[in-house]
Scaffold this motif. Structure first.
Motif, PDB file in Angstrom:
ATOM      1  N   ARG A  45       0.834  -1.204   0.000  1.00 51.34           N
ATOM      2  CA  ARG A  45       0.000   0.000   0.000  1.00 51.34           C
ATOM      3  C   ARG A  45       0.875   1.263   0.000  1.00 51.34           C
ATOM      4  N   LYS A  46       1.931   1.227   0.800  1.00 57.13           N
ATOM      5  CA  LYS A  46       2.845   2.376   0.836  1.00 57.13           C
ATOM      6  C   LYS A  46       3.571   2.533  -0.498  1.00 57.13           C
ATOM      7  N   ALA A  47       3.870   1.408  -1.141  1.00 58.58           N
ATOM      8  CA  ALA A  47       4.491   1.467  -2.468  1.00 58.58           C
ATOM      9  C   ALA A  47       3.533   2.112  -3.470  1.00 58.58           C
ATOM     10  N   CYS A  48       2.252   1.783  -3.357  1.00 59.38           N
ATOM     11  CA  CYS A  48       1.238   2.407  -4.222  1.00 59.38           C
ATOM     12  C   CYS A  48       1.153   3.906  -3.953  1.00 59.38           C
ATOM     13  N   GLN A  49       1.186   4.293  -2.685  1.00 55.04           N
ATOM     14  CA  GLN A  49       1.144   5.716  -2.333  1.00 55.04           C
ATOM     15  C   GLN A  49       2.291   6.477  -2.985  1.00 55.04           C
ATOM     16  N   ARG A  50       3.488   5.925  -2.900  1.00 53.90           N
ATOM     17  CA  ARG A  50       4.656   6.584  -3.498  1.00 53.90           C
ATOM     18  C   ARG A  50       4.551   6.617  -5.017  1.00 53.90           C
ATOM     19  N   ARG A  51       4.159   5.495  -5.582  1.00 53.61           N
ATOM     20  CA  ARG A  51       4.125   5.380  -7.041  1.00 53.61           C
ATOM     21  C   ARG A  51       3.052   6.259  -7.648  1.00 53.61           C
ATOM     22  N   TRP A  52       1.905   6.374  -6.992  1.00 51.81           N
ATOM     23  CA  TRP A  52       0.764   7.111  -7.554  1.00 51.81           C
ATOM     24  C   TRP A  52       0.721   8.566  -7.118  1.00 51.81           C
ATOM     25  N   GLN A  53       1.750   9.023  -6.439  1.00 53.09           N
ATOM     26  CA  GLN A  53       1.753  10.383  -5.904  1.00 53.09           C
ATOM     27  C   GLN A  53       1.511  11.428  -6.992  1.00 53.09           C
ATOM     28  N   GLY A  84     -11.483  -5.177  -4.844  1.00 57.90           N
ATOM     29  CA  GLY A  84     -11.485  -6.316  -3.932  1.00 57.90           C
ATOM     30  C   GLY A  84     -10.211  -7.133  -3.904  1.00 57.90           C
ATOM     31  N   VAL A  85      -9.101  -6.593  -4.401  1.00 59.99           N
ATOM     32  CA  VAL A  85      -7.836  -7.333  -4.372  1.00 59.99           C
ATOM     33  C   VAL A  85      -6.848  -6.621  -3.448  1.00 59.99           C
ATOM     34  N   GLY A  86      -5.759  -7.316  -3.115  1.00 56.05           N
ATOM     35  CA  GLY A  86      -4.747  -6.744  -2.239  1.00 56.05           C
ATOM     36  C   GLY A  86      -3.931  -5.676  -2.942  1.00 56.05           C
ATOM     37  N   TRP A  87      -3.100  -4.994  -2.150  1.00 54.45           N
ATOM     38  CA  TRP A  87      -2.349  -3.855  -2.686  1.00 54.45           C
ATOM     39  C   TRP A  87      -1.262  -4.280  -3.661  1.00 54.45           C
ATOM     40  N   LYS A  88      -0.711  -5.453  -3.484  1.00 54.99           N
ATOM     41  CA  LYS A  88       0.278  -5.951  -4.444  1.00 54.99           C
ATOM     42  C   LYS A  88      -0.354  -6.107  -5.824  1.00 54.99           C
ATOM     43  N   GLU A  89      -1.549  -6.664  -5.851  1.00 51.20           N
ATOM     44  CA  GLU A  89      -2.241  -6.854  -7.133  1.00 51.20           C
ATOM     45  C   GLU A  89      -2.701  -5.513  -7.706  1.00 51.20           C
ATOM     46  N   LYS A  90      -3.144  -4.598  -6.837  1.00 49.72           N
ATOM     47  CA  LYS A  90      -3.488  -3.254  -7.307  1.00 49.72           C
ATOM     48  C   LYS A  90      -2.289  -2.596  -7.986  1.00 49.72           C
ATOM     49  N   TYR A  91      -1.132  -2.729  -7.348  1.00 47.65           N
ATOM     50  CA  TYR A  91       0.094  -2.148  -7.911  1.00 47.65           C
ATOM     51  C   TYR A  91       0.348  -2.725  -9.300  1.00 47.65           C
ATOM     52  N   ARG A  92       0.237  -4.031  -9.434  1.00 49.83           N
ATOM     53  CA  ARG A  92       0.499  -4.684 -10.719  1.00 49.83           C
ATOM     54  C   ARG A  92      -0.499  -4.249 -11.787  1.00 49.83           C
ATOM     55  N   ILE A  93      -1.777  -4.185 -11.422  1.00 53.67           N
ATOM     56  CA  ILE A  93      -2.811  -3.820 -12.383  1.00 53.67           C
ATOM     57  C   ILE A  93      -2.619  -2.392 -12.874  1.00 53.67           C
ATOM     58  N   VAL A  94      -2.321  -1.467 -11.950  1.00 52.65           N
ATOM     59  CA  VAL A  94      -2.130  -0.070 -12.340  1.00 52.65           C
ATOM     60  C   VAL A  94      -0.891   0.075 -13.221  1.00 52.65           C
ATOM     61  N   GLU A  95       0.176  -0.677 -12.921  1.00 48.77           N
ATOM     62  CA  GLU A  95       1.372  -0.625 -13.762  1.00 48.77           C
ATOM     63  C   GLU A  95       1.049  -1.006 -15.208  1.00 48.77           C
ATOM     64  N   CYS A  96       0.136  -1.927 -15.383  1.00 45.00           N
ATOM     65  CA  CYS A  96      -0.294  -2.308 -16.738  1.00 45.00           C
ATOM     66  C   CYS A  96      -1.235  -1.266 -17.331  1.00 45.00           C
ATOM     67  N   ASP A  97      -2.111  -0.719 -16.494  1.00 47.79           N
ATOM     68  CA  ASP A  97      -3.112   0.223 -16.992  1.00 47.79           C
ATOM     69  C   ASP A  97      -2.496   1.551 -17.420  1.00 47.79           C
ATOM     70  N   VAL A  98      -1.451   1.978 -16.726  1.00 50.98           N
ATOM     71  CA  VAL A  98      -0.889   3.301 -16.956  1.00 50.98           C
ATOM     72  C   VAL A  98      -0.175   3.395 -18.309  1.00 50.98           C
TER      73      VAL A  98
END
Length: 229
Positions: A45-53, A84-98
């Motif tokens: 989650r913290k990795a997502c916060q930094r990445r999506w800042q 409904g998925v964990g933050w690791k999967e959110k990170y992966r999905i957004v990396e593909c979406d972006v």
């Protein structure tokens, strides 16, 4: 000889893991079945916060309550698996979406948009920034009648040479992705509009004359003219 991480307390290992970059965190999780089962969700989650800042489109995914992609009026991510998925999967999905450069009509109509003349089109950029919208397959823009919009699901024409040069759109926003090779936008009878993403993950629709960029309402203020000084 591989270190036996199972001899370390979970709290100590997780504290050390919190300093790792995402790629290193993935490597740690692959070291053993023990590290693979560590609860690293809060670290991701913290990795997502930094990445999506600097990515306003995805920041609402950081809210504590799970919200659908329609709740904020902006489609944060076009992948339904984000819910409904964990933050690791959110990170992966957004990396593909972006890095995606194919937009849907639903996204086009759901996002907030700003219009301006493309740099080099010899307009007064600091007074021509306008908010606009797409709805029911039409573009609504001040000073124009509703203009029909079509997403062409085909290889676009060759972009003009001028668009292959660096250019600015809104404050600090530069094209970060190549134009889509599988899609382009037709607005009324105007020249083809090419689709890309800016460095902060917003959508960019542009031709030699005009530019449209998706923006959250609070990320660009018209009082700042929306142009690069």
């Amino acid at each position: 000889m591989m270190a036996d991480f199972s001899s370390l307390a979970d709290e100590l290992l997780l504290h050390a893991a919190s300093f790792l970059a995402p790629v290193d965190l993935l490597q740690l999780e692959c070291l053993s079945s023990y590290t693979n089962h560590l609860d690293t969700d809060i670290i991701w989650r913290k990795a997502c916060q930094r990445r999506w800042q600097k990515w306003p489109m995805y920041q609402s995914l950081l809210t504590s309550e799970e919200r659908s992609s329609r709740s904020s009026g902006r489609n944060q991510c076009n992948d339904p698996r984000i819910v409904g998925v964990g933050w690791k999967e959110k990170y992966r999905i957004v990396e593909c979406d972006v890095i995606r450069t194919e937009i849907t009509m639903e996204e086009l109509e759901d996002l907030n948009w700003y219009f301006n003349y493309t740099t080099g089109a010899h307009r007064i950029l600091d007074v021509t920034l306008l908010k606009c919208s797409f709805k029911d397959s039409f573009l609504f823009l001040e000073g124009y009648p509703p203009l029909p919009v079509y997403i062409k699901e085909q290889e676009p024409p060759q972009p003009p040479l001028a668009l292959n040069q660096p250019f600015s759109i809104c404050t600090d926003e530069f094209a970060a992705r190549p134009f889509s090779k599988r899609q382009w936008l037709q607005i009324a009878e105007f020249e083809p509009h090419f689709i890309s993403r800016t460095h902060n993950a917003e959508w960019l629709i542009i031709n030699e004359n005009v530019t449209f960029v998706s923006c959250s309402d609070d990320s660009h203020d018209k009082t700042n003219n929306g142009t690069t000084k």
